[in-house]
Design a protein around this motif. Structure first.
Motif, mmCIF file in Angstrom:
data_model
loop_
_atom_site.group_PDB
_atom_site.id
_atom_site.type_symbol
_atom_site.label_atom_id
_atom_site.label_comp_id
_atom_site.label_asym_id
_atom_site.label_seq_id
_atom_site.Cartn_x
_atom_site.Cartn_y
_atom_site.Cartn_z
ATOM 1 N N GLU A 57 -1.724 -0.837 -3.394
ATOM 2 C CA GLU A 57 -2.835 -0.326 -2.470
ATOM 3 C C GLU A 57 -2.195 -0.314 -0.828
ATOM 4 N N GLU A 58 -1.318 -1.199 -0.476
ATOM 5 C CA GLU A 58 -1.140 -1.572 0.785
ATOM 6 C C GLU A 58 0.422 -0.768 1.287
ATOM 7 N N LYS A 59 1.428 -0.748 0.158
ATOM 8 C CA LYS A 59 2.821 -0.230 0.604
ATOM 9 C C LYS A 59 3.350 0.659 -0.485
ATOM 10 N N SER A 60 4.408 1.452 -0.088
ATOM 11 C CA SER A 60 5.139 2.098 -1.088
ATOM 12 C C SER A 60 6.557 1.397 -1.212
ATOM 13 N N TYR A 61 6.792 0.978 -2.067
ATOM 14 C CA TYR A 61 8.365 0.202 -2.429
ATOM 15 C C TYR A 61 9.372 1.290 -3.028
#
Length: 271
Positions: A57-61
């Motif tokens: 929900e916070e980042k794209s890894y």
């Protein structure tokens, strides 16, 4: 390798069936996309045969070869492999009393030779491993316990999602002009904001400076391009806005942990 359990979505039904078990699964993806879901157990994920994007929900890894990602229990995430042929090696662990802060955050770490051997050893396990199954359970538990000791270097292979509308437009602009080495002053002028406001926006919304964000964006783009065998290191450097190959190589090494020439040389062994 049989991908039937992926079709049956094992990760939605079986992983959390028993609270105290360690669940192990090695299989070809068989899918282009695994929808957002979460587990009651911590997840260790290592891939072979391609690259994987993992979104929370916070980042794209971005998970490249020879790295693993740790996903704490309760973290909603979706998985986007470069192809259905990617092999995922997963171990899902219950919480232990000995767990430290290491296990509470999503992070990507390089895999050393010791961990590679351990990962290959776990290939013999499928499904649940229960505490009564000794010594198998103790060996599997030791896998989790050694991770903080051999995973000292976090790789910043992730970018946070901007929520601010203007920042979304700025990030899209940076992605589209990745080959132009767009400067901070240029962005401020293009989007009619003061440099001070722009700096504050990046820090407040993304918790990093403009230069930090832009550098990681360029390096992640470079990683993707280096996986295309038709592109040389020099071509990739130019495609992400570096006119100096040594500068690109040094920056890549600082962020990724190896020089781009080494990454290209080793990628066929690592994938």
């Amino acid at each position: 390798m049989d991908n039937k359990q992926y079709v049956d979505k094992y990760y939605m039904t079986e992983v959390d069936s028993f609270e105290d078990s360690i669940y192990c699964h090695h299989a070809m993806m068989g899918e282009n996309f695994i929808a957002e879901h979460k587990h009651n157990k911590d997840q260790f994920l290592y891939t072979e045969g391609g690259i994987v994007f993992l979104k929370t929900e916070e980042k794209s890894y971005f998970l490249p070869a020879r790295h693993y990602i740790w996903i704490p229990a309760g973290t909603k995430h979706s998985i986007h492999p470069s192809s259905p042929e990617v092999v995922m090696r997963n171990l899902y662990f219950p919480r232990f009393d000995t767990d430290t802060a290491f296990y509470k955050k999503v992070n990507i770490y390089p895999v050393n030779d010791l961990l590679i051997e351990f990962i290959m050893f776990t290939n013999r396990w499928t499904g649940n491993i229960f505490p009564v199954e000794e010594p198998k359970y103790s060996i599997a538990k030791a896998f989790k316990l050694i991770l903080p000791e051999i995973s000292r270097t976090e790789l910043p292979l992730a970018l946070p999602y901007p929520k601010h509308d203007k920042l979304k437009d700025i990030v899209k602009y940076l992605e589209e002009k990745i080959d132009e080495n767009v400067g901070f002053k240029t962005i401020a002028k293009e989007f009619d904001v003061s440099e001070r406001t722009l700096a504050r926006l990046f820090q407040k919304e993304l918790n990093m400076s403009f230069i930090q964000y832009y550098t990681i964006l360029r390096m992640l783009t470079a990683l993707k391009l280096l996986l295309d065998e038709k592109m040389s290191v020099n071509e990739v450097a130019m495609r992400v806005g570096y006119s100096s190959l040594p500068t690109f190589s040094n920056t890549f090494n600082k962020i990724i942990g190896v020089r781009p020439s080494e990454y290209v040389k080793n990628k066929n062994l690592l994938l």
